[in-house]
Design a protein around this motif. Structure first.
Motif, PDB file in Angstrom:
ATOM      1  N   GLY A 120      47.103  64.335 -33.732  1.00  0.00           N
ATOM      2  CA  GLY A 120      46.090  63.562 -32.996  1.00  0.00           C
ATOM      3  C   GLY A 120      46.684  62.373 -32.265  1.00  0.00           C
ATOM      4  N   GLY A 121      47.761  61.789 -32.813  1.00  0.00           N
ATOM      5  CA  GLY A 121      48.402  60.627 -32.200  1.00  0.00           C
ATOM      6  C   GLY A 121      49.244  60.989 -30.974  1.00  0.00           C
ATOM      7  N   GLY A 122      49.547  62.269 -30.806  1.00  0.00           N
ATOM      8  CA  GLY A 122      50.310  62.715 -29.636  1.00  0.00           C
ATOM      9  C   GLY A 122      51.776  62.287 -29.636  1.00  0.00           C
ATOM     10  N   ASP A 123      52.257  61.802 -30.783  1.00  0.00           N
ATOM     11  CA  ASP A 123      53.645  61.323 -30.905  1.00  0.00           C
ATOM     12  C   ASP A 123      54.569  62.510 -31.233  1.00  0.00           C
ATOM     13  OD1 ASP A 123      56.058  60.335 -31.877  1.00  0.00           O
ATOM     14  OD2 ASP A 123      55.146  58.702 -33.023  1.00  0.00           O
ATOM     15  N   VAL A 124      55.421  62.845 -30.282  1.00  0.00           N
ATOM     16  CA  VAL A 124      56.250  64.042 -30.424  1.00  0.00           C
ATOM     17  C   VAL A 124      57.206  63.946 -31.620  1.00  0.00           C
ATOM     18  CG1 VAL A 124      58.021  65.476 -29.282  1.00  0.00           C
ATOM     19  CG2 VAL A 124      56.061  64.659 -27.988  1.00  0.00           C
ATOM     20  N   ALA A 125      57.764  62.756 -31.836  1.00  0.00           N
ATOM     21  CA  ALA A 125      58.696  62.587 -32.970  1.00  0.00           C
ATOM     22  C   ALA A 125      57.961  62.788 -34.299  1.00  0.00           C
ATOM     23  CB  ALA A 125      59.352  61.214 -32.921  1.00  0.00           C
ATOM     24  N   ALA A 126      56.752  62.230 -34.394  1.00  0.00           N
ATOM     25  CA  ALA A 126      55.969  62.372 -35.636  1.00  0.00           C
ATOM     26  C   ALA A 126      55.578  63.840 -35.850  1.00  0.00           C
ATOM     27  CB  ALA A 126      54.722  61.484 -35.577  1.00  0.00           C
ATOM     28  N   ILE A 127      55.249  64.516 -34.750  1.00  0.00           N
ATOM     29  CA  ILE A 127      54.916  65.943 -34.839  1.00  0.00           C
ATOM     30  C   ILE A 127      56.138  66.710 -35.359  1.00  0.00           C
ATOM     31  CG2 ILE A 127      54.461  68.031 -33.450  1.00  0.00           C
ATOM     32  CD1 ILE A 127      52.662  66.205 -31.652  1.00  0.00           C
ATOM     33  N   GLY A 128      57.312  66.372 -34.808  1.00  0.00           N
ATOM     34  CA  GLY A 128      58.547  67.047 -35.219  1.00  0.00           C
ATOM     35  C   GLY A 128      58.836  66.854 -36.693  1.00  0.00           C
ATOM     36  N   ALA A 129      58.621  65.616 -37.178  1.00  0.00           N
ATOM     37  CA  ALA A 129      58.898  65.319 -38.589  1.00  0.00           C
ATOM     38  C   ALA A 129      57.987  66.131 -39.510  1.00  0.00           C
ATOM     39  CB  ALA A 129      58.735  63.823 -38.848  1.00  0.00           C
ATOM     40  N   GLN A 130      56.693  66.166 -39.175  1.00  0.00           N
ATOM     41  CA  GLN A 130      55.762  66.901 -40.038  1.00  0.00           C
ATOM     42  C   GLN A 130      55.952  68.414 -39.881  1.00  0.00           C
ATOM     43  OE1 GLN A 130      54.180  65.916 -42.570  1.00  0.00           O
ATOM     44  NE2 GLN A 130      53.085  67.832 -42.992  1.00  0.00           N
ATOM     45  N   LEU A 131      56.387  68.838 -38.712  1.00  0.00           N
ATOM     46  CA  LEU A 131      56.701  70.250 -38.506  1.00  0.00           C
ATOM     47  C   LEU A 131      57.804  70.700 -39.477  1.00  0.00           C
ATOM     48  CD1 LEU A 131      56.399  72.885 -36.850  1.00  0.00           C
ATOM     49  CD2 LEU A 131      58.072  71.959 -35.243  1.00  0.00           C
ATOM     50  N   GLY A 132      58.754  69.798 -39.707  1.00  0.00           N
ATOM     51  CA  GLY A 132      59.823  70.088 -40.663  1.00  0.00           C
ATOM     52  C   GLY A 132      59.262  70.350 -42.054  1.00  0.00           C
ATOM     53  N   GLU A 133      58.242  69.579 -42.427  1.00  0.00           N
ATOM     54  CA  GLU A 133      57.609  69.776 -43.746  1.00  0.00           C
ATOM     55  C   GLU A 133      56.903  71.135 -43.807  1.00  0.00           C
ATOM     56  OE1 GLU A 133      58.177  67.778 -46.317  1.00  0.00           O
ATOM     57  OE2 GLU A 133      59.458  66.689 -44.900  1.00  0.00           O
ATOM     58  N   VAL A 134      56.272  71.523 -42.710  1.00  0.00           N
ATOM     59  CA  VAL A 134      55.603  72.836 -42.667  1.00  0.00           C
ATOM     60  C   VAL A 134      56.657  73.944 -42.815  1.00  0.00           C
ATOM     61  CG1 VAL A 134      54.224  74.435 -41.265  1.00  0.00           C
ATOM     62  CG2 VAL A 134      53.661  71.998 -41.281  1.00  0.00           C
ATOM     63  N   GLY A 135      57.769  73.769 -42.110  1.00  0.00           N
ATOM     64  CA  GLY A 135      58.853  74.759 -42.209  1.00  0.00           C
ATOM     65  C   GLY A 135      59.359  74.892 -43.643  1.00  0.00           C
ATOM     66  N   LYS A 136      59.456  73.762 -44.327  1.00  0.00           N
ATOM     67  CA  LYS A 136      59.894  73.799 -45.741  1.00  0.00           C
ATOM     68  C   LYS A 136      58.881  74.559 -46.593  1.00  0.00           C
ATOM     69  CE  LYS A 136      62.207  69.337 -45.780  1.00  0.00           C
ATOM     70  NZ  LYS A 136      61.936  67.943 -46.189  1.00  0.00           N
ATOM     71  N   ALA A 137      57.588  74.416 -46.244  1.00  0.00           N
ATOM     72  CA  ALA A 137      56.534  75.107 -47.010  1.00  0.00           C
ATOM     73  C   ALA A 137      56.677  76.627 -46.868  1.00  0.00           C
ATOM     74  CB  ALA A 137      55.150  74.647 -46.556  1.00  0.00           C
ATOM     75  N   CYS A 138      57.118  77.101 -45.694  1.00  0.00           N
ATOM     76  CA  CYS A 138      57.372  78.544 -45.528  1.00  0.00           C
ATOM     77  C   CYS A 138      58.527  78.941 -46.444  1.00  0.00           C
ATOM     78  CB  CYS A 138      57.784  78.907 -44.098  1.00  0.00           C
ATOM     79  SG  CYS A 138      56.823  78.174 -42.779  1.00  0.00           S
ATOM     80  N   GLY A 139      59.606  78.172 -46.355  1.00  0.00           N
ATOM     81  CA  GLY A 139      60.819  78.499 -47.113  1.00  0.00           C
ATOM     82  C   GLY A 139      60.605  78.458 -48.609  1.00  0.00           C
ATOM     83  N   SER A 140      59.778  77.507 -49.074  1.00  0.00           N
ATOM     84  CA  SER A 140      59.628  77.382 -50.525  1.00  0.00           C
ATOM     85  C   SER A 140      58.803  78.527 -51.111  1.00  0.00           C
ATOM     86  CB  SER A 140      59.050  76.017 -50.914  1.00  0.00           C
ATOM     87  OG  SER A 140      57.739  75.910 -50.441  1.00  0.00           O
ATOM     88  N   CYS A 141      58.138  79.291 -50.270  1.00  0.00           N
ATOM     89  CA  CYS A 141      57.490  80.525 -50.760  1.00  0.00           C
ATOM     90  C   CYS A 141      58.410  81.726 -50.539  1.00  0.00           C
ATOM     91  CB  CYS A 141      56.145  80.759 -50.072  1.00  0.00           C
ATOM     92  SG  CYS A 141      55.246  82.157 -50.779  1.00  0.00           S
ATOM     93  N   HIS A 142      59.032  81.786 -49.377  1.00  0.00           N
ATOM     94  CA  HIS A 142      59.898  82.950 -49.081  1.00  0.00           C
ATOM     95  C   HIS A 142      61.075  83.047 -50.055  1.00  0.00           C
ATOM     96  CE1 HIS A 142      58.515  83.233 -44.586  1.00  0.00           C
ATOM     97  NE2 HIS A 142      57.613  83.652 -45.429  1.00  0.00           N
ATOM     98  N   GLU A 143      61.635  81.901 -50.380  1.00  0.00           N
ATOM     99  CA  GLU A 143      62.830  81.873 -51.245  1.00  0.00           C
ATOM    100  C   GLU A 143      62.595  82.647 -52.556  1.00  0.00           C
ATOM    101  OE1 GLU A 143      66.435  81.199 -52.913  1.00  0.00           O
ATOM    102  OE2 GLU A 143      65.914  80.929 -50.793  1.00  0.00           O
ATOM    103  N   PRO A 144      61.547  82.287 -53.334  1.00  0.00           N
ATOM    104  CA  PRO A 144      61.351  83.039 -54.583  1.00  0.00           C
ATOM    105  C   PRO A 144      60.617  84.376 -54.432  1.00  0.00           C
ATOM    106  CG  PRO A 144      59.793  81.210 -54.470  1.00  0.00           C
ATOM    107  CD  PRO A 144      60.663  81.104 -53.249  1.00  0.00           C
ATOM    108  N   PHE A 145      59.810  84.522 -53.370  1.00  0.00           N
ATOM    109  CA  PHE A 145      58.853  85.628 -53.361  1.00  0.00           C
ATOM    110  C   PHE A 145      59.050  86.695 -52.288  1.00  0.00           C
ATOM    111  CE2 PHE A 145      56.247  82.085 -55.270  1.00  0.00           C
ATOM    112  CZ  PHE A 145      56.246  82.610 -56.560  1.00  0.00           C
ATOM    113  N   ARG A 146      59.966  86.448 -51.346  1.00  0.00           N
ATOM    114  CA  ARG A 146      60.148  87.428 -50.268  1.00  0.00           C
ATOM    115  C   ARG A 146      61.572  87.954 -50.293  1.00  0.00           C
ATOM    116  NH1 ARG A 146      60.269  85.988 -43.785  1.00  0.00           N
ATOM    117  NH2 ARG A 146      60.572  88.120 -43.058  1.00  0.00           N
TER     118      ARG A 146
END
Ligand code: HEC
Length: 166
Positions: free
Chosen positions: A136-162
């Motif tokens: 909502g803030g439109g801040d590209v750097a902040a979007i990038g930082a939180q995007l990294g957290e989303v990416g980790k959320a994919c990995g933390s499921c794929h690692e044990p379960f895929r």
């Protein structure tokens, strides 16, 4: 009289036969449907995962500055959060790669450690929801930082379960 009796008998015999055939056919259809259903669920969940990937890829293009559509990030992030909510439904029992090997990467660990698996789905939902808020803030750097957290959320499921295909 006799004729009528024979007719009645053969009629009920015929009805019985028709019923037996119908039931056998019905059972065969039921079995075929169960087998198809597992395959269909696997194909469906692959589409859900591909959908999530499309959304995260769009957000990544914004985060990398390749496009300036910061206004689209929240909708993509919410779509990921909504998809994450459906993940537990997409993994019914009987759909592990051991049971249905064809093109399937779902490890048996999913059902052995179901609580951990559903927690990983919840985590994706939480991280994607947070990304929608940050966007909502439109801040590209902040979007990038939180995007990294989303990416980790994919990995933390794929690692044990895929089990990744070679
Ligand atoms: C809660 C667990 C979980 C989370 C979170 C998760 N995935 Fe998956 N993903 C899986 C599992 C399990 C498979 C293997 C499913 C199968 O083969 O049927 C998979 C498969 C995939 C596939 C392969 C689909 C195909 O066509 O074979 C892609 C791509 C994918 N995930 C992307 C992602 C992305 C991107 C994220 C994060 C934004 C993510 N996943 C988050 C569990 C998860």
């Amino acid at each position: 009289m006799r004729e009528a009796h024979v007719l009645r008998q053969s009629k009920s015999g015929l009805v019985g036969l028709v019923l037996a055939v119908a039931m056998a056919a019905g059972m065969a259809v039921g079995v075929a449907q169960a087998a198809d259903e597992a395959k269909n669920v696997i194909a469906y969940r692959h589409n859900v995962m591909k959908g999530i990937t499309a959304h995260i890829t769009q957000i990544a293009m914004v985060a990398k500055g390749e496009v300036s559509f910061t206004g689209h990030v929240a909708a993509n992030a919410r779509a990921m959060a909504d998809a994450a909510k459906t993940i537990p439904d997409l993994f019914p029992k009987g759909t592990s790669l051991d049971e249905v090997p064809d093109g399937n990467e779902a490890k048996a660990e999913i059902w052995k450690d179901w609580d951990k698996f559903t927690a990983a789905a919840k985590n994706l939902e939480a991280q994607a929801t947070k990304l929608a808020e940050v966007a909502g803030g439109g801040d590209v750097a902040a979007i990038g930082a939180q995007l990294g957290e989303v990416g980790k959320a994919c990995g933390s499921c794929h690692e044990p379960f895929r089990k990744m295909k070679q």
